[in-house]
Write a protein that holds these residues in place. Structure first.
Motif, PDB file in Angstrom:
ATOM      1  N   TYR A 207      -1.065 -20.418 -58.188  1.00 13.60           N
ATOM      2  CA  TYR A 207      -1.929 -20.237 -57.022  1.00 13.60           C
ATOM      3  C   TYR A 207      -2.950 -19.115 -57.201  1.00 13.60           C
ATOM      4  CZ  TYR A 207       1.084 -16.293 -55.730  1.00 13.60           C
ATOM      5  OH  TYR A 207       1.775 -15.110 -55.739  1.00 13.60           O
ATOM      6  N   ALA A 208      -2.633 -18.125 -58.050  1.00 10.53           N
ATOM      7  CA  ALA A 208      -3.578 -17.030 -58.275  1.00 10.53           C
ATOM      8  C   ALA A 208      -4.601 -17.369 -59.354  1.00 10.53           C
ATOM      9  CB  ALA A 208      -2.828 -15.758 -58.667  1.00 10.53           C
ATOM     10  N   ASP A 209      -4.410 -18.488 -60.034  1.00  8.55           N
ATOM     11  CA  ASP A 209      -5.336 -18.892 -61.091  1.00  8.55           C
ATOM     12  C   ASP A 209      -6.353 -19.915 -60.627  1.00  8.55           C
ATOM     13  OD1 ASP A 209      -3.967 -17.252 -62.916  1.00  8.55           O
ATOM     14  OD2 ASP A 209      -2.532 -18.857 -63.355  1.00  8.55           O
ATOM     15  N   THR A 210      -5.935 -20.841 -59.778  1.00  8.00           N
ATOM     16  CA  THR A 210      -6.845 -21.884 -59.320  1.00  8.00           C
ATOM     17  C   THR A 210      -6.468 -22.365 -57.931  1.00  8.00           C
ATOM     18  OG1 THR A 210      -7.750 -24.092 -59.774  1.00  8.00           O
ATOM     19  CG2 THR A 210      -5.471 -23.681 -60.458  1.00  8.00           C
ATOM     20  N   ARG A 211      -7.495 -22.687 -57.162  1.00  7.13           N
ATOM     21  CA  ARG A 211      -7.298 -23.263 -55.832  1.00  7.13           C
ATOM     22  C   ARG A 211      -7.849 -24.686 -55.777  1.00  7.13           C
ATOM     23  NH1 ARG A 211      -9.335 -18.416 -55.390  1.00  7.13           N
ATOM     24  NH2 ARG A 211     -11.408 -19.159 -54.766  1.00  7.13           N
ATOM     25  N   VAL A 239      -3.331 -31.693 -49.791  1.00  8.25           N
ATOM     26  CA  VAL A 239      -2.998 -30.837 -50.918  1.00  8.25           C
ATOM     27  C   VAL A 239      -3.841 -29.570 -50.901  1.00  8.25           C
ATOM     28  CG1 VAL A 239      -4.575 -32.095 -52.461  1.00  8.25           C
ATOM     29  CG2 VAL A 239      -2.728 -30.724 -53.435  1.00  8.25           C
ATOM     30  N   LYS A 240      -5.116 -29.665 -50.549  1.00  7.70           N
ATOM     31  CA  LYS A 240      -5.970 -28.474 -50.506  1.00  7.70           C
ATOM     32  C   LYS A 240      -5.499 -27.508 -49.421  1.00  7.70           C
ATOM     33  CE  LYS A 240      -9.543 -26.119 -51.994  1.00  7.70           C
ATOM     34  NZ  LYS A 240      -9.325 -24.852 -51.339  1.00  7.70           N
ATOM     35  N   GLN A 241      -5.055 -28.027 -48.304  1.00  8.87           N
ATOM     36  CA  GLN A 241      -4.558 -27.156 -47.237  1.00  8.87           C
ATOM     37  C   GLN A 241      -3.280 -26.440 -47.661  1.00  8.87           C
ATOM     38  OE1 GLN A 241      -4.387 -30.242 -44.206  1.00  8.87           O
ATOM     39  NE2 GLN A 241      -6.091 -29.312 -43.081  1.00  8.87           N
ATOM     40  N   VAL A 242      -2.408 -27.118 -48.402  1.00  8.56           N
ATOM     41  CA  VAL A 242      -1.178 -26.489 -48.878  1.00  8.56           C
ATOM     42  C   VAL A 242      -1.507 -25.387 -49.879  1.00  8.56           C
ATOM     43  CG1 VAL A 242       0.981 -26.869 -50.134  1.00  8.56           C
ATOM     44  CG2 VAL A 242       0.219 -28.544 -48.445  1.00  8.56           C
ATOM     45  N   ASP A 244      -4.335 -23.639 -50.111  1.00  7.00           N
ATOM     46  CA  ASP A 244      -4.967 -22.522 -49.415  1.00  7.00           C
ATOM     47  C   ASP A 244      -3.963 -21.734 -48.586  1.00  7.00           C
ATOM     48  OD1 ASP A 244      -7.374 -23.202 -50.537  1.00  7.00           O
ATOM     49  OD2 ASP A 244      -8.208 -24.132 -48.731  1.00  7.00           O
ATOM     50  N   ALA A 245      -2.968 -22.427 -48.012  1.00  8.32           N
ATOM     51  CA  ALA A 245      -1.952 -21.741 -47.214  1.00  8.32           C
ATOM     52  C   ALA A 245      -1.117 -20.813 -48.087  1.00  8.32           C
ATOM     53  CB  ALA A 245      -1.057 -22.756 -46.512  1.00  8.32           C
ATOM     54  N   ARG A 246      -0.831 -21.234 -49.323  1.00 12.64           N
ATOM     55  CA  ARG A 246      -0.040 -20.378 -50.223  1.00 12.64           C
ATOM     56  C   ARG A 246      -0.827 -19.133 -50.616  1.00 12.64           C
ATOM     57  NH1 ARG A 246       2.374 -17.105 -51.843  1.00 12.64           N
ATOM     58  NH2 ARG A 246       3.927 -16.989 -53.521  1.00 12.64           N
ATOM     59  N   VAL A 247      -2.104 -19.300 -50.911  1.00 13.15           N
ATOM     60  CA  VAL A 247      -2.946 -18.155 -51.258  1.00 13.15           C
ATOM     61  C   VAL A 247      -3.074 -17.217 -50.062  1.00 13.15           C
ATOM     62  CG1 VAL A 247      -5.258 -17.435 -51.981  1.00 13.15           C
ATOM     63  CG2 VAL A 247      -4.206 -19.470 -52.999  1.00 13.15           C
ATOM     64  N   THR A 248      -3.225 -17.780 -48.884  1.00 13.85           N
ATOM     65  CA  THR A 248      -3.354 -16.970 -47.676  1.00 13.85           C
ATOM     66  C   THR A 248      -2.091 -16.156 -47.420  1.00 13.85           C
ATOM     67  OG1 THR A 248      -4.878 -18.577 -46.689  1.00 13.85           O
ATOM     68  CG2 THR A 248      -3.774 -17.047 -45.188  1.00 13.85           C
ATOM     69  N   LEU A 249      -0.929 -16.762 -47.608  1.00 13.06           N
ATOM     70  CA  LEU A 249       0.330 -16.038 -47.408  1.00 13.06           C
ATOM     71  C   LEU A 249       0.420 -14.845 -48.342  1.00 13.06           C
ATOM     72  CD1 LEU A 249       3.182 -15.619 -46.319  1.00 13.06           C
ATOM     73  CD2 LEU A 249       3.990 -17.332 -47.976  1.00 13.06           C
ATOM     74  N   PHE A 280     -12.921 -16.480 -47.249  1.00 16.89           N
ATOM     75  CA  PHE A 280     -11.752 -17.366 -47.329  1.00 16.89           C
ATOM     76  C   PHE A 280     -10.670 -16.908 -46.359  1.00 16.89           C
ATOM     77  CE2 PHE A 280      -7.468 -18.014 -48.988  1.00 16.89           C
ATOM     78  CZ  PHE A 280      -7.441 -19.364 -49.291  1.00 16.89           C
ATOM     79  N   PHE A 281     -10.348 -15.620 -46.404  1.00 15.27           N
ATOM     80  CA  PHE A 281      -9.262 -15.099 -45.575  1.00 15.27           C
ATOM     81  C   PHE A 281      -9.593 -15.223 -44.088  1.00 15.27           C
ATOM     82  CE2 PHE A 281      -6.722 -11.864 -43.475  1.00 15.27           C
ATOM     83  CZ  PHE A 281      -5.483 -12.051 -44.060  1.00 15.27           C
ATOM     84  N   THR A 282     -10.816 -14.907 -43.723  1.00 17.68           N
ATOM     85  CA  THR A 282     -11.222 -14.994 -42.315  1.00 17.68           C
ATOM     86  C   THR A 282     -11.169 -16.435 -41.827  1.00 17.68           C
ATOM     87  OG1 THR A 282     -12.658 -13.069 -42.574  1.00 17.68           O
ATOM     88  CG2 THR A 282     -13.065 -14.487 -40.671  1.00 17.68           C
ATOM     89  N   ARG A 283     -11.586 -17.356 -42.678  1.00 13.63           N
ATOM     90  CA  ARG A 283     -11.575 -18.771 -42.294  1.00 13.63           C
ATOM     91  C   ARG A 283     -10.159 -19.264 -42.025  1.00 13.63           C
ATOM     92  NH1 ARG A 283     -14.171 -20.359 -46.269  1.00 13.63           N
ATOM     93  NH2 ARG A 283     -12.588 -21.320 -47.619  1.00 13.63           N
TER      94      ARG A 283
END
Length: 300
Positions: A207-211, A239-242, A244-249, A280-283
């Motif tokens: 998750y830290a390498d690619t979104r 899949v994109k929402q999952v 992004d949710a992991r990166v956001t967490l 990204f984080f604000t969105r």
């Protein structure tokens, strides 16, 4: 979590959130320990279990007396007799003041359970349920009995403790937990099948390498459409929402529990520019990184 350390095996070597390594003072087998929550708390008092930390192994706690609370990834769970907690590798947690709370505390590494059983899937479910409030009925009785059997085997005084027996007892316990209802939990990895399971394992690695959903599809040999179908079945999200949710967490964890500059956190999560991370984080949270940090960052 049996000894304090700057790093946690299995997590990044420059992990900014404090961790505890798996290093029991005495254990008849490698990779598992069972003790009392109060005993662990006394043993680790100098290490600060009440401070935010994370570990690279699993912990199962069955509360047997008193009351208290436990916070895991921004959710605080009230604890009382019959509460079952499963904390997975990488989750950020903080023990509340124990007060009168006590219970059986089981710790095991991901490598300890035998990987030829269906429990292997559960070991990889870092995103599974965290807390159950068991009624004083069949579920509670079954789980209490299984935990008691593990403790009895682990504490044999005749020198005949069997690692194989402990492994199979643990598998039985995990499979019984898997039968428990997931109240209020939309995420059901069973619905996504093997595709979803493989995707979540790869997501945790990358998750830290690619979104990009396309990158995950390429690595796993699936189309984005196939990954999305599995994610929708399991979570109701694409899949994109999952992803992004992991990166956001992870961003929320780092903002709340470290003093690292926002730009450094952005770099950790694969953003080339802090401004892109901020957008990204604000969105995804409705708050700018700095605002989120001010609201959520408490005493460490």
């Amino acid at each position: 979590m049996t000894s304090a350390g700057n790093n946690v095996e299995g997590l990044s070597g420059d992990e900014p959130i404090p961790g505890f390594g798996f290093n029991p003072p005495t254990a008849p087998v490698s990779g598992l320990e069972i003790t009392d929550l109060r005993t662990l708390h006394d043993r680790m008092r100098q290490g600060g279990l009440e401070r935010v930390h994370r570990v690279a192994f699993h912990t199962l706690t069955l509360i047997t007396e008193g009351s208290g609370e436990h916070t895991v990834d921004f959710v605080t769970y009230p604890c009382r007799p019959g509460t079952l907690l499963w904390i997975r590798p990488g989750q950020v947690q903080r023990f509340g003041r124990l007060g009168t709370m006590n219970g059986t505390h089981l710790l095991f590494t991901p490598a300890f359970p035998p990987h030829f059983t269906s429990a292997d899937r559960l070991i990889n479910e870092w995103y599974g349920p965290t807390c159950w409030q068991l009624a004083t009925g069949r579920d509670h009785a079954v789980l209490s009995t299984l935990v008691g059997q593990i403790r009895a085997e682990f504490t044999r005084r005749d020198g005949a403790v069997s690692q194989e027996i402990l492994q199979l007892q643990l598998v039985t316990l995990l499979l019984q937990i898997d039968r428990l209802p997931r109240h209020g939990k939309r995420d059901d990895p069973h619905a996504g099948g093997e595709i979803y399971t493989r995707f979540r394992i790869e997501l945790e690695r990358s998750y830290a390498d690619t979104r990009r959903a396309e990158d995950y599809g390429h690595r796993l040999g699936y189309t984005v459409k196939t990954l999305t179908r599995a994610c929708l079945a399991a979570t109701g999200q694409t899949v994109k929402q999952v992803i992004d949710a992991r990166v956001t967490l992870e961003a929320q964890r780092l903002l709340s529990h470290t003093d690292e500059p926002v730009a450094a956190i952005a770099g950790r999560l694969g953003f080339s520019e802090a401004t892109n991370f901020g957008k990204f984080f604000t969105r995804h949270t409705g708050a700018a990184p700095g605002d989120f940090r001010r609201i959520h960052q408490g005493p460490q």
